[in-house]
Design a protein around this motif. Structure first.
Motif, mmCIF file in Angstrom:
data_model
loop_
_atom_site.group_PDB
_atom_site.id
_atom_site.type_symbol
_atom_site.label_atom_id
_atom_site.label_comp_id
_atom_site.label_asym_id
_atom_site.label_seq_id
_atom_site.Cartn_x
_atom_site.Cartn_y
_atom_site.Cartn_z
ATOM 1 N N LYS A 1 0.827 -1.201 0.000
ATOM 2 C CA LYS A 1 0.000 0.000 0.000
ATOM 3 C C LYS A 1 0.868 1.260 0.000
ATOM 4 C CE LYS A 1 -4.019 -2.063 2.293
ATOM 5 N NZ LYS A 1 -4.880 -2.071 3.507
ATOM 6 N N ILE A 2 1.927 1.231 0.792
ATOM 7 C CA ILE A 2 2.835 2.374 0.852
ATOM 8 C C ILE A 2 3.479 2.613 -0.516
ATOM 9 C CG2 ILE A 2 5.012 3.226 1.824
ATOM 10 C CD1 ILE A 2 4.245 1.845 4.444
ATOM 11 N N GLU A 3 3.892 1.540 -1.163
ATOM 12 C CA GLU A 3 4.507 1.656 -2.487
ATOM 13 C C GLU A 3 3.538 2.250 -3.507
ATOM 14 O OE1 GLU A 3 5.832 -2.262 -3.342
ATOM 15 O OE2 GLU A 3 7.581 -2.151 -2.023
ATOM 16 N N ASN A 4 2.263 1.860 -3.413
ATOM 17 C CA ASN A 4 1.253 2.405 -4.324
ATOM 18 C C ASN A 4 1.070 3.916 -4.115
ATOM 19 O OD1 ASN A 4 0.730 -0.049 -5.546
ATOM 20 N ND2 ASN A 4 -0.922 -0.587 -4.120
ATOM 21 N N VAL A 5 1.058 4.311 -2.832
ATOM 22 C CA VAL A 5 0.929 5.740 -2.523
ATOM 23 C C VAL A 5 2.157 6.505 -3.013
ATOM 24 C CG1 VAL A 5 0.768 7.444 -0.677
ATOM 25 C CG2 VAL A 5 -0.580 5.336 -0.545
ATOM 26 N N GLN A 6 3.338 5.914 -2.821
ATOM 27 C CA GLN A 6 4.567 6.550 -3.279
ATOM 28 C C GLN A 6 4.583 6.721 -4.797
ATOM 29 O OE1 GLN A 6 7.382 3.813 -1.415
ATOM 30 N NE2 GLN A 6 8.098 5.451 -0.054
ATOM 31 N N LEU A 7 4.069 5.730 -5.490
ATOM 32 C CA LEU A 7 4.002 5.802 -6.951
ATOM 33 C C LEU A 7 3.080 6.938 -7.403
ATOM 34 C CD1 LEU A 7 4.850 4.547 -9.639
ATOM 35 C CD2 LEU A 7 2.868 3.016 -9.469
ATOM 36 N N LYS A 8 1.951 7.068 -6.714
ATOM 37 C CA LYS A 8 1.019 8.157 -7.035
ATOM 38 C C LYS A 8 1.642 9.520 -6.731
ATOM 39 C CE LYS A 8 -3.232 5.487 -6.374
ATOM 40 N NZ LYS A 8 -4.474 5.312 -5.570
ATOM 41 N N ASN A 9 2.357 9.589 -5.603
ATOM 42 C CA ASN A 9 3.048 10.839 -5.248
ATOM 43 C C ASN A 9 4.072 11.225 -6.312
ATOM 44 O OD1 ASN A 9 1.614 11.051 -2.906
ATOM 45 N ND2 ASN A 9 3.315 10.611 -1.531
ATOM 46 N N PHE A 10 4.769 10.229 -6.824
ATOM 47 C CA PHE A 10 5.771 10.485 -7.857
ATOM 48 C C PHE A 10 5.128 11.055 -9.117
ATOM 49 C CE2 PHE A 10 8.317 8.929 -11.500
ATOM 50 C CZ PHE A 10 9.489 9.626 -11.242
ATOM 51 N N GLU A 11 3.983 10.509 -9.505
ATOM 52 C CA GLU A 11 3.268 10.997 -10.692
ATOM 53 C C GLU A 11 2.777 12.430 -10.472
ATOM 54 O OE1 GLU A 11 2.963 9.595 -13.645
ATOM 55 O OE2 GLU A 11 4.205 7.929 -12.951
ATOM 56 N N ILE A 12 2.295 12.691 -9.254
ATOM 57 C CA ILE A 12 1.824 14.046 -8.934
ATOM 58 C C ILE A 12 2.984 15.032 -8.992
ATOM 59 C CG2 ILE A 12 0.887 15.520 -7.097
ATOM 60 C CD1 ILE A 12 -0.751 13.089 -6.172
ATOM 61 N N GLU A 13 4.129 14.621 -8.489
ATOM 62 C CA GLU A 13 5.314 15.489 -8.496
ATOM 63 C C GLU A 13 5.737 15.834 -9.928
ATOM 64 O OE1 GLU A 13 8.266 13.470 -6.251
ATOM 65 O OE2 GLU A 13 7.471 14.121 -4.301
ATOM 66 N N LYS A 14 5.685 14.863 -10.825
ATOM 67 C CA LYS A 14 6.056 15.105 -12.223
ATOM 68 C C LYS A 14 5.101 16.095 -12.879
ATOM 69 C CE LYS A 14 6.246 10.955 -13.965
ATOM 70 N NZ LYS A 14 6.497 9.898 -14.974
ATOM 71 N N GLN A 15 3.795 15.904 -12.650
ATOM 72 C CA GLN A 15 2.814 16.812 -13.227
ATOM 73 C C GLN A 15 2.952 18.218 -12.645
ATOM 74 O OE1 GLN A 15 0.699 16.189 -15.750
ATOM 75 N NE2 GLN A 15 1.613 14.149 -15.893
ATOM 76 N N THR A 16 3.240 18.281 -11.351
ATOM 77 C CA THR A 16 3.408 19.572 -10.687
ATOM 78 C C THR A 16 4.595 20.339 -11.258
ATOM 79 O OG1 THR A 16 2.474 18.689 -8.634
ATOM 80 C CG2 THR A 16 3.727 20.719 -8.462
ATOM 81 N N GLU A 17 5.688 19.630 -11.511
ATOM 82 C CA GLU A 17 6.872 20.270 -12.085
ATOM 83 C C GLU A 17 6.577 20.861 -13.463
ATOM 84 O OE1 GLU A 17 10.008 17.451 -12.129
ATOM 85 O OE2 GLU A 17 10.257 17.429 -9.937
ATOM 86 N N LEU A 18 5.800 20.140 -14.257
ATOM 87 C CA LEU A 18 5.425 20.638 -15.587
ATOM 88 C C LEU A 18 4.573 21.904 -15.483
ATOM 89 C CD1 LEU A 18 4.561 17.301 -17.444
ATOM 90 C CD2 LEU A 18 6.565 18.743 -17.775
ATOM 91 N N ILE A 19 3.629 21.893 -14.528
ATOM 92 C CA ILE A 19 2.770 23.063 -14.322
ATOM 93 C C ILE A 19 3.595 24.254 -13.851
ATOM 94 C CG2 ILE A 19 0.882 24.000 -12.931
ATOM 95 C CD1 ILE A 19 -0.292 21.156 -12.872
#
Length: 246
Positions: A112-130
């Motif tokens: 579960k922690i790994e799944n949350v970390q993966l989602k956080n990573f995707e959010i971080e990438k999108q945030t950087e683009l914005i």
């Protein structure tokens, strides 16, 4: 003979038309030159004239003006600051998750922690683009925003935003740093849209520009705001001023 007269008349009118076209082009170029010089030498006055004439935006020889761009620019900068705070909070969550993953032996919990970390990573990438897109827009509008602010300088109350923080304590610390290290005294903390913002007030736009130059030595994302429209219906709280309306 009649044909020769007809040809002469046609030639005469053709010359008149050609001269007329050249004259029109010359007048157009001259008018563009006058407008170009007005934009170059008196941008604030020209911008004010165009806005009062009812033009929302326009472009002449690559030079632009736009009504309301200063307000839009502030909204972009506020969004940029908010995203920055959210990124810091996301980083904190990621660190906690990493620690939790190290201390647990439960395979289901680790998954579960790994799944949350993966989602956080995707959010971080999108945030950087914005963030990059917002930064590029702010940078490209910088000169235009400055001219627009000067053109509509109907207020004698300006502020330089020094920093945006999630807590009052962080904002107070920011004010102390600016005071002790950068010579910016008497900063005031405002609470607006869920965040604490450190502001130093200036009596006019030129003074605000001088303070901004100092503030940017610490934070490049500092910017100028017109206080009468930026913080309406304010009320004094314990240690800060709350803006009740935009």
């Amino acid at each position: 003979m009649d044909n020769e007269k007809t040809e002469n008349k046609a030639s005469f009118f053709s010359n008149i038309v050609a001269i007329g076209k050249d004259l029109a082009a010359l007048l157009r170029d001259f008018a563009l030159l006058i407008i170009f010089l007005a934009l170059l030498l008196f941008p604030e006055t020209f911008n004010d004239i165009m806005i009062k004439a009812g033009f929302e935006e326009g472009s002449i020889i690559g030079m632009k003006w736009k009504k309301g761009i200063a307000k839009s620019d502030i909204a972009l900068k506020e969004a940029q600051a908010t995203i920055g705070i959210m990124q810091k909070q996301l980083d904190s969550v990621s660190k906690v998750l990493n620690e939790a993953k190290k201390t647990t032996n439960n395979p289901d919990l680790k998954k579960k922690i790994e799944n949350v970390q993966l989602k956080n990573f995707e959010i971080e990438k999108q945030t950087e683009l914005i963030q990059k897109s917002v930064k590029k827009t702010i940078s490209s509008n910088a000169v235009l925003v400055e001219n627009a602010q000067k053109a509509v300088n109907t207020t004698n109350s300006w502020g330089v935003l020094l920093g945006t923080d999630a807590t009052l304590k962080l904002a107070q610390n920011e004010c102390r740093i600016y005071s002790s290290k950068y010579g910016i005294q008497n900063a005031v903390i405002y609470y607006r849209q869920g965040f604490y913002l450190s502001i130093v007030l200036a009596g006019d736009r030129d003074t605000a520009g001088e303070l901004l130059s100092k503030a940017k030595r610490r934070r490049s994302d500092s910017y100028i705001v017109p206080m009468t429209t930026w913080c309406q219906n304010s009320v004094q709280r314990d240690g800060y001023i709350e803006c009740l309306g935009k």
